[in-house]
Design an enzyme around this catalytic site. Sequence first.
Site, PDB file in Angstrom:
ATOM      1  N   MET A  75       0.797  -1.225   0.000  1.00  0.00           N
ATOM      2  CA  MET A  75       0.000   0.000   0.000  1.00  0.00           C
ATOM      3  C   MET A  75       0.833   1.281   0.000  1.00  0.00           C
ATOM      4  O   MET A  75       0.293   2.374   0.124  1.00  0.00           O
ATOM      5  CB  MET A  75      -0.958   0.010   1.194  1.00  0.00           C
ATOM      6  CG  MET A  75      -1.916  -1.161   1.218  1.00  0.00           C
ATOM      7  SD  MET A  75      -2.822  -1.336  -0.334  1.00  0.00           S
ATOM      8  CE  MET A  75      -3.500  -2.962  -0.100  1.00  0.00           C
ATOM      9  N   CYS A  76       2.147   1.162  -0.135  1.00  0.00           N
ATOM     10  CA  CYS A  76       3.013   2.345  -0.182  1.00  0.00           C
ATOM     11  C   CYS A  76       2.973   2.970  -1.570  1.00  0.00           C
ATOM     12  O   CYS A  76       2.979   2.276  -2.582  1.00  0.00           O
ATOM     13  CB  CYS A  76       4.450   1.970   0.153  1.00  0.00           C
ATOM     14  SG  CYS A  76       4.728   1.705   1.899  1.00  0.00           S
ATOM     15  N   HIS A  77       2.977   4.309  -1.577  1.00  0.00           N
ATOM     16  CA  HIS A  77       3.001   5.045  -2.834  1.00  0.00           C
ATOM     17  C   HIS A  77       4.439   5.147  -3.333  1.00  0.00           C
ATOM     18  O   HIS A  77       5.354   5.324  -2.527  1.00  0.00           O
ATOM     19  CB  HIS A  77       2.455   6.465  -2.626  1.00  0.00           C
ATOM     20  CG  HIS A  77       1.021   6.493  -2.244  1.00  0.00           C
ATOM     21  ND1 HIS A  77       0.587   6.297  -0.954  1.00  0.00           N
ATOM     22  CD2 HIS A  77      -0.092   6.690  -2.984  1.00  0.00           C
ATOM     23  CE1 HIS A  77      -0.741   6.369  -0.918  1.00  0.00           C
ATOM     24  NE2 HIS A  77      -1.174   6.597  -2.135  1.00  0.00           N
ATOM     25  N   ASP A 132      23.816 -10.965   5.704  1.00  0.00           N
ATOM     26  CA  ASP A 132      24.196 -11.725   4.513  1.00  0.00           C
ATOM     27  C   ASP A 132      25.696 -11.659   4.256  1.00  0.00           C
ATOM     28  O   ASP A 132      26.320 -12.679   3.932  1.00  0.00           O
ATOM     29  CB  ASP A 132      23.442 -11.203   3.283  1.00  0.00           C
ATOM     30  CG  ASP A 132      23.841 -11.937   2.025  1.00  0.00           C
ATOM     31  OD1 ASP A 132      23.682 -13.176   1.972  1.00  0.00           O
ATOM     32  OD2 ASP A 132      24.345 -11.280   1.083  1.00  0.00           O
TER      33      ASP A 132
END
Length: 162
Positions: A75-77, A132
């Site tokens: 839902m991020c723009h 990592d």
Amino acid sequence: MSELTHFNEQGRAKMVDVSDKNDTVRTARATSSVVVNETIYRQIENGQIKKGDVFAVAQVAGIMAAKNTSQIIPMCHPLALSGVDISFEWNVDESAGHYEVELVAAVKTKGPTGVEMEALTAVSTAALTIYDMCKAAGKEMVIGPTMLLQKTGGKSGDYQRD
């Protein structure tokens, strides 16, 4: 009761329409940490991690993550970020055997919505990248806690973690 803005008429999640919101300067700072063992600490400090410069790679990964937050958080723009910076600082207590790197991501934009998620995504990805890069030297690393430290701008106003 206020209207829920993130749900459509069918009660399903939607991306909020921000087209009527004013563009304002918005900033956010988020933090995380990675606790490592003494061997990993010494290898990072002496440039002996086989995959390369741990903090340089983590910084680039965090910046890339901030720029691509809308690709992984539904839902991020998509935002045009005007700045992203990530800093690293060791918190070491050798007598206690504690080796922790603290990360802070600072993100800035001028737009209709805030950059909290971009800062959190940047710092989380940078921490994951440290894991990592160093996992061959030990897998017992601990990431977090991860949290928003500060945000400025927007309708909801400023926020500062106590």
